[in-house]
Each structure stands twice: as structure tokens, then as C-alpha cells.
Design a protein around this motif. Structure first.
Motif, PDB file in Angstrom:
ATOM      1  N   PRO A  42      34.102  25.688  69.051  1.00 32.38           N
ATOM      2  CA  PRO A  42      33.534  25.172  70.307  1.00 32.38           C
ATOM      3  C   PRO A  42      32.047  24.847  70.163  1.00 32.38           C
ATOM      4  CG  PRO A  42      34.885  27.095  70.732  1.00 32.38           C
ATOM      5  CD  PRO A  42      34.766  26.976  69.248  1.00 32.38           C
ATOM      6  N   LYS A  43      31.635  23.800  70.831  1.00 29.44           N
ATOM      7  CA  LYS A  43      30.231  23.387  70.836  1.00 29.44           C
ATOM      8  C   LYS A  43      29.550  24.116  71.988  1.00 29.44           C
ATOM      9  CE  LYS A  43      31.204  20.230  67.723  1.00 29.44           C
ATOM     10  NZ  LYS A  43      32.165  20.853  66.838  1.00 29.44           N
ATOM     11  N   CYS A  44      28.973  25.265  71.683  1.00 30.23           N
ATOM     12  CA  CYS A  44      28.330  26.093  72.703  1.00 30.23           C
ATOM     13  C   CYS A  44      27.365  27.031  71.980  1.00 30.23           C
ATOM     14  CB  CYS A  44      29.382  26.884  73.482  1.00 30.23           C
ATOM     15  SG  CYS A  44      30.398  27.972  72.465  1.00 30.23           S
ATOM     16  N   SER A  45      26.682  27.849  72.730  1.00 33.26           N
ATOM     17  CA  SER A  45      25.841  28.882  72.143  1.00 33.26           C
ATOM     18  C   SER A  45      26.780  29.868  71.456  1.00 33.26           C
ATOM     19  CB  SER A  45      25.030  29.565  73.245  1.00 33.26           C
ATOM     20  OG  SER A  45      24.244  30.599  72.717  1.00 33.26           O
ATOM     21  N   LEU A  46      26.698  29.949  70.116  1.00 31.02           N
ATOM     22  CA  LEU A  46      27.735  30.635  69.334  1.00 31.02           C
ATOM     23  C   LEU A  46      27.155  31.425  68.176  1.00 31.02           C
ATOM     24  CD1 LEU A  46      30.870  30.862  68.630  1.00 31.02           C
ATOM     25  CD2 LEU A  46      30.507  28.811  67.241  1.00 31.02           C
ATOM     26  N   THR A  47      27.610  32.655  68.040  1.00 36.19           N
ATOM     27  CA  THR A  47      27.377  33.453  66.840  1.00 36.19           C
ATOM     28  C   THR A  47      28.734  33.625  66.187  1.00 36.19           C
ATOM     29  OG1 THR A  47      25.527  34.659  67.836  1.00 36.19           O
ATOM     30  CG2 THR A  47      26.589  35.680  65.925  1.00 36.19           C
ATOM     31  N   VAL A  48      28.845  33.249  64.911  1.00 32.55           N
ATOM     32  CA  VAL A  48      30.125  33.327  64.213  1.00 32.55           C
ATOM     33  C   VAL A  48      29.911  33.919  62.826  1.00 32.55           C
ATOM     34  CG1 VAL A  48      29.971  30.941  63.360  1.00 32.55           C
ATOM     35  CG2 VAL A  48      32.205  32.034  63.542  1.00 32.55           C
ATOM     36  N   VAL A  49      30.859  34.746  62.398  1.00 27.47           N
ATOM     37  CA  VAL A  49      30.812  35.330  61.059  1.00 27.47           C
ATOM     38  C   VAL A  49      32.118  35.041  60.334  1.00 27.47           C
ATOM     39  CG1 VAL A  49      29.158  37.153  61.653  1.00 27.47           C
ATOM     40  CG2 VAL A  49      31.623  37.598  61.860  1.00 27.47           C
ATOM     41  N   ARG A  50      32.072  35.180  59.014  1.00 30.19           N
ATOM     42  CA  ARG A  50      33.238  34.893  58.181  1.00 30.19           C
ATOM     43  C   ARG A  50      34.162  36.107  58.111  1.00 30.19           C
ATOM     44  NH1 ARG A  50      31.634  31.991  53.372  1.00 30.19           N
ATOM     45  NH2 ARG A  50      30.111  33.646  53.272  1.00 30.19           N
ATOM     46  N   GLY A  51      35.430  35.841  58.323  1.00 29.97           N
ATOM     47  CA  GLY A  51      36.449  36.866  58.155  1.00 29.97           C
ATOM     48  C   GLY A  51      37.077  36.757  56.778  1.00 29.97           C
ATOM     49  N   ASN A  52      37.991  37.642  56.478  1.00 33.91           N
ATOM     50  CA  ASN A  52      38.620  37.643  55.156  1.00 33.91           C
ATOM     51  C   ASN A  52      39.540  36.442  54.938  1.00 33.91           C
ATOM     52  OD1 ASN A  52      40.190  39.280  57.138  1.00 33.91           O
ATOM     53  ND2 ASN A  52      41.695  39.326  55.498  1.00 33.91           N
ATOM     54  N   CYS A  53      39.877  35.696  55.994  1.00 34.00           N
ATOM     55  CA  CYS A  53      40.716  34.498  55.857  1.00 34.00           C
ATOM     56  C   CYS A  53      39.932  33.195  56.024  1.00 34.00           C
ATOM     57  CB  CYS A  53      41.852  34.537  56.888  1.00 34.00           C
ATOM     58  SG  CYS A  53      43.020  35.884  56.637  1.00 34.00           S
ATOM     59  N   ASP A  54      38.626  33.269  56.176  1.00 35.06           N
ATOM     60  CA  ASP A  54      37.799  32.074  56.395  1.00 35.06           C
ATOM     61  C   ASP A  54      37.226  31.550  55.087  1.00 35.06           C
ATOM     62  OD1 ASP A  54      38.059  31.998  59.220  1.00 35.06           O
ATOM     63  OD2 ASP A  54      36.606  33.625  59.387  1.00 35.06           O
ATOM     64  N   TRP A  55      36.975  30.253  55.055  1.00 28.68           N
ATOM     65  CA  TRP A  55      36.415  29.613  53.867  1.00 28.68           C
ATOM     66  C   TRP A  55      35.094  28.914  54.157  1.00 28.68           C
ATOM     67  CZ3 TRP A  55      40.716  28.026  56.554  1.00 28.68           C
ATOM     68  CH2 TRP A  55      40.592  26.824  57.246  1.00 28.68           C
ATOM     69  N   GLU A  56      34.728  28.777  55.404  1.00 30.92           N
ATOM     70  CA  GLU A  56      33.510  28.068  55.767  1.00 30.92           C
ATOM     71  C   GLU A  56      32.271  28.890  55.411  1.00 30.92           C
ATOM     72  OE1 GLU A  56      32.828  24.860  57.391  1.00 30.92           O
ATOM     73  OE2 GLU A  56      34.769  24.614  56.440  1.00 30.92           O
ATOM     74  N   ASP A  57      31.163  28.186  55.218  1.00 34.61           N
ATOM     75  CA  ASP A  57      29.908  28.825  54.853  1.00 34.61           C
ATOM     76  C   ASP A  57      29.194  29.317  56.118  1.00 34.61           C
ATOM     77  OD1 ASP A  57      27.777  29.737  53.387  1.00 34.61           O
ATOM     78  OD2 ASP A  57      26.788  27.773  53.298  1.00 34.61           O
ATOM     79  N   VAL A  58      29.601  30.496  56.566  1.00 31.25           N
ATOM     80  CA  VAL A  58      28.940  31.171  57.677  1.00 31.25           C
ATOM     81  C   VAL A  58      28.607  32.585  57.205  1.00 31.25           C
ATOM     82  CG1 VAL A  58      30.107  29.801  59.462  1.00 31.25           C
ATOM     83  CG2 VAL A  58      31.127  31.947  58.721  1.00 31.25           C
ATOM     84  N   PRO A  59      27.699  33.273  57.872  1.00 31.03           N
ATOM     85  CA  PRO A  59      27.298  34.609  57.405  1.00 31.03           C
ATOM     86  C   PRO A  59      28.455  35.616  57.394  1.00 31.03           C
ATOM     87  CG  PRO A  59      25.832  33.809  59.139  1.00 31.03           C
ATOM     88  CD  PRO A  59      26.968  32.847  59.060  1.00 31.03           C
ATOM     89  N   GLU A  60      28.361  36.584  56.503  1.00 28.91           N
ATOM     90  CA  GLU A  60      29.318  37.701  56.474  1.00 28.91           C
ATOM     91  C   GLU A  60      29.084  38.628  57.664  1.00 28.91           C
ATOM     92  OE1 GLU A  60      31.795  38.313  54.353  1.00 28.91           O
ATOM     93  OE2 GLU A  60      31.382  36.677  52.972  1.00 28.91           O
ATOM     94  N   GLU A  61      27.821  38.738  58.075  1.00 27.50           N
ATOM     95  CA  GLU A  61      27.455  39.516  59.243  1.00 27.50           C
ATOM     96  C   GLU A  61      26.203  38.882  59.843  1.00 27.50           C
ATOM     97  OE1 GLU A  61      26.911  43.420  57.377  1.00 27.50           O
ATOM     98  OE2 GLU A  61      24.761  43.200  57.663  1.00 27.50           O
ATOM     99  N   ASP A  62      25.982  39.173  61.104  1.00 30.28           N
ATOM    100  CA  ASP A  62      24.831  38.593  61.789  1.00 30.28           C
ATOM    101  C   ASP A  62      24.461  39.522  62.934  1.00 30.28           C
ATOM    102  OD1 ASP A  62      22.824  36.766  62.367  1.00 30.28           O
ATOM    103  OD2 ASP A  62      24.184  35.092  62.742  1.00 30.28           O
TER     104      ASP A  62
END
Length: 167
Positions: A42-62
Motif C-alpha cells: 500500500p502507498k501510505c505511511s509504512l514501516t515494513v520489515v523482511r520476513g523469512n519468506c520475503d525477497w525484497e530489499d527491506v530491513p530485517e528490523e526497524d
């Protein structure tokens, strides 16, 4: 301030977007296993982290600071949340977070341990050990008071989860 906490949507972008629209939150936290391209979130104010099934380059934790609270966000698999919540609690204390948001187990949790409120919103699409898919909404009130309410993707309240806390 109203914060939507979701996790483990596992590629179901339709459900994720529907819940984001329905919750009308000021900020969205996704605790990982979104399993889509980042540009499909979603295009919104968003904090997202990578899970064990994700491949995108997002932080492991934030972490995210708002009002007098710091939200620690992780998927949870690196903190062995299936066995114990202590590692997430300790990491939260280490970074001075008052709220820890995590997923991975697909089971909704909301409990205060010391000065840390631990929230697992459950899975948006595939619950395990709990009869319904779920997500959580955190509402911040006066004097650091937090109200946490769990919902089904259809918007029904899950009364046996959540509560009012003051970490």
C-alpha cells in the motif's frame, strides 16, 4: 494516533489493501512475510520489515518513534518467537522501545512484559492455532495509554485479544 499492525499476508495484496483502507490508520506497520514486490505494498505511511519468506530489499528490523513511544518492528524468526518472547523483549529493551511488533507464528499475541508491550497481529490470511485471520490496531491516548484492538479482515472485533496498556 492510530497505527495498523499486520503480518504474514503471504502475497494476498487484495486483503492487505482492503484492511489498510478499512482501518484508516495514520501509519501502517507490516511485520514481514508480505511476499510481494515492494511496489505492490500500500502507498501510505509504512514501516515494513523482511520476513523469512520475503525477497525484497527491506530491513530485517526497524524502529519507528511517535509521540512518547518507540515501536520495534521485526518478523520474529531471527528471535525464535516460536519458543520464547524473551529475545524480542530484550532487543526492545536494548533499543528503548516500548512496543514490539512481530509476526512469524501466525498467532495473535498482546501482552505487556515490564515496560514493553508485545504485539503479534496474527496472520492476515493463514492463522495457526487461532480460529480466524487477524490484524491489530493500536490507538495512542493521553498519558502514554495504548488501546489495542484485534480485528478479522472483515472488520469484526476479536474481543478475546487486545486491551488497554501503559508501558
Amino acid at each position: 494516533m492510530r497505527v495498523l499492525v499486520v503480518s504474514d499476508s503471504h502475497g494476498d495484496g487484495k486483503s492487505l489493501h482492503s484492511v489498510v483502507d478499512q482501518a484508516q490508520a495514520d501509519h501502517v506497520i507490516h511485520c514481514g512475510d508480505f511476499c510481494t514486490r515492494r511496489d505492490q505494498l500500500p502507498k501510505c505511511s509504512l514501516t515494513v520489515v523482511r520476513g523469512n519468506c520475503d525477497w525484497e530489499d527491506v530491513p530485517e528490523e526497524d524502529w519507528w518513534d511517535v509521540n512518547e513511544h518507540r515501536f520495534f518492528v521485526t518478523h520474529g524468526h531471527r528471535y525464535q518467537v516460536r519458543s520464547s518472547l524473551l529475545p524480542v523483549q530484550y532487543r526492545s529493551e536494548e533499543i528503548e522501545a516500548t512496543i514490539a511488533c512481530f509476526g512469524h507464528t501466525h498467532f495473535p499475541v498482546c501482552e505487556q512484559v515490564g515496560n514493553v508491550l508485545l504485539i503479534n497481529p496474527g496472520s492476515l490470511v493463514d492463522p495457526r492455532g487461532f480460529p480466524r485471520p487477524s490484524y491489530a490496531v493500536v490507538e495512542m491516548g493521553a498519558e502514554r495509554k495504548l488501546s489495542v484492538t484485534f480485528y478479522t479482515p472483515e472488520g469484526e472485533t476479536i474481543p478475546e485479544r487486545g486491551g488497554v496498556f501503559r508501558p
